[in-house]
Scaffold this active site. Structure first.
Site, short mmCIF file in Angstrom:
data_model
loop_
_atom_site.label_atom_id
_atom_site.label_comp_id
_atom_site.label_asym_id
_atom_site.label_seq_id
_atom_site.Cartn_x
_atom_site.Cartn_y
_atom_site.Cartn_z
N GLU A 273 -1.79 11.16 0.88
CA GLU A 273 -3.27 10.15 0.75
C GLU A 273 -3.30 9.49 2.46
O GLU A 273 -4.72 9.57 2.85
CB GLU A 273 -3.06 8.42 0.02
N GLU A 274 -2.55 8.96 3.31
CA GLU A 274 -3.01 8.15 3.89
C GLU A 274 -3.15 9.26 5.49
O GLU A 274 -3.30 8.88 6.23
CB GLU A 274 -1.24 7.48 4.25
N ASP B 131 1.00 -0.85 0.10
CA ASP B 131 0.12 0.14 0.07
C ASP B 131 0.39 1.40 -0.43
O ASP B 131 1.37 1.31 1.10
CB ASP B 131 -1.09 0.10 1.62
#
Length: 424
Positions: free
Chosen positions: A171-172, A139
């Site tokens: 994004e995280e 990921d």
């Protein structure tokens, strides 16, 4: 033949080789994991990406590496600045030889959750079963590497393919990278105002770990913070104070059950597609010592919405908290704010699955899908697909197999082919 095409063909020869072609020309003793990775341009790219720490907020090094790699393979690269505490940027790339403006976008993210975990390889008798570990291997650097290779292979076969690559930061954490791209009128123009670089995207392929399944949609999200103000006192004389913890606990107990309560009884909605809405009370903090009545209590909550809008869920949460606390004015619920004001979060995201040959699934995790504005006039197809499992992402045992990476290249190429057929 230029070097970029030779490199692309080298990638083609590796990733499209059949299992039989890759069978043991070497004995178990002759083939170390390192030699296997080194011999593959694709696996080497994946290794190099994973080996560079890129915890959210510190993505510049991996961004520089990726930009340099793409430039060396005949891509024009734009480093789009993204606001934040450090200087960081998205990487947008398109082939310099393409005769038309990009209309197919492949995108994933280059940031990871903490902590950084070094790259490592576990040997297997079958090379496709080799397990690769390290932060981001799953990921989402597996998706990044596979998308790059799928684009290179497609361009080697069809140099005029109108492709673009976008690899974003943050994004995280909050999606700042994708939102920066989304609001950029040059890189993501509206149909009414095409830019000199892009007319408008007809297909967007998002990369996340989906176990090689095509995702038909994912749940929405709503986050909020609960703060309670009390009054401290000696624990031997609690009636002289007001316990913030005793006030927040009934509220949290009700919040925790909202996904299990029917809507008509004040609960959060469910749906046939996504199941029930889930609630996670991720952090609770109160007090300073065991012998002091706590003067403050706080909690952070994340809701994964199976139906409805963030605004509707907000009203349900506020009503439940007011009912549980007797509408106590010392209880404050603050919801995450959206980029344009108002409540943050997003509704469930429905995605396209009209390309045959994939297993279809839904997922509970969030992505950058809702952070990228699409225009209905463009009749945009949105796909979510990638190698690896979300079940090991973010953990200390994050891993992925060579087979999954290789299959992902084929899957991305299949999606690109379908996108090209819509254009031509």
């Amino acid at each position: 033949m230029n070097l970029s095409i030779l490199a692309a063909l080298a990638l083609v020869s590796f990733s499209t080789a059949s299992t039989e072609q890759q069978s043991p020309l070497f004995s178990h003793a002759d083939r170390s994991p390192k030699s296997i990775i080194d011999a593959s341009p694709f696996l080497s790219l994946h290794r190099d990406l994973v080996s560079i720490p890129s915890v959210s907020g510190n993505e510049s090094a991996v961004g520089e590496f990726l930009a340099s790699f793409l430039e060396s393979h005949n891509f024009n690269v734009i480093k789009q600045p993204v606001e934040g505490r450090t200087s960081r940027f998205n990487v947008f790339a398109y082939p310099s030889s393409a005769p038309s403006k990009p209309s197919i976008l492949l995108t994933s993210h280059i940031d990871t959750v903490p902590p950084f975990i070094p790259y490592s390889v576990q040997y297997s008798d079958n090379e496709r079963d080799i397990v690769i570990s390290g932060r981001g291997c799953d990921d989402a650097k597996g998706s990044v590497a596979a998308q790059v290779v799928a684009a290179l292979e497609t361009l080697a076969e069809n140099p005029s393919a109108p492709l673009a690559l976008l690899f974003v930061v943050d994004e995280e954490v909050g999606g700042a990278g994708m939102r920066a791209f989304s609001f950029n009128t040059t890189l993501n123009p509206s149909p009414d105002s095409p830019s000199s670089l892009v007319d408008g995207y007809k297909t967007i392929i998002f990369g996340e770990p989906t176990d090689l399944a095509l995702v038909s949609g994912h749940k929405g999200m709503l986050s909020f913070h609960v703060h309670v103000t009390g009054k401290s006192s000696h624990s031997g004389y609690p009636w002289l104070g007001e316990s913030a913890l005793s006030t927040i606990l009934p509220a949290l107990s009700v919040i925790d059950k909202l996904g299990d309560i029917p809507v008509e009884k004040g609960g959060l909605p469910s749906s046939e597609k996504y199941g029930r809405t889930t609630v996670n009370i991720g952090r609770v903090e109160a007090g300073v010592a065991g012998n002091v009545v706590p003067a403050a209590a706080d909690a952070d909550v994340t809701v994964r919405l199976a139906a409805g809008t963030p605004e509707e869920a907000m009203d349900i949460v506020l009503a439940a908290v007011a009912n549980a606390t007797g509408d106590n004015p010392h209880v404050v619920v603050k919801f995450a704010e959206g980029p344009n004001g108002g409540v943050g979060g997003y509704a469930p995201q429905d995605l396209d699955t009209d390309v045959p040959g994939f297993e279809i699934t839904t997922v509970n995790y969030g992505t950058d899908v809702p952070n990228l504005k699409v225009y209905e006039e463009n009749d945009v197809k949105r796909y979510l697909y990638g190698p690896g499992s979300i079940h090991v992402a973010h953990g200390d045992h994050e891993s992925i197999t060579v087979a999954q990476l290789e299959e992902a290249v084929k899957g991305y190429k299949k999606l690109i082919t379908a996108a090209l057929e819509r254009i031509y």
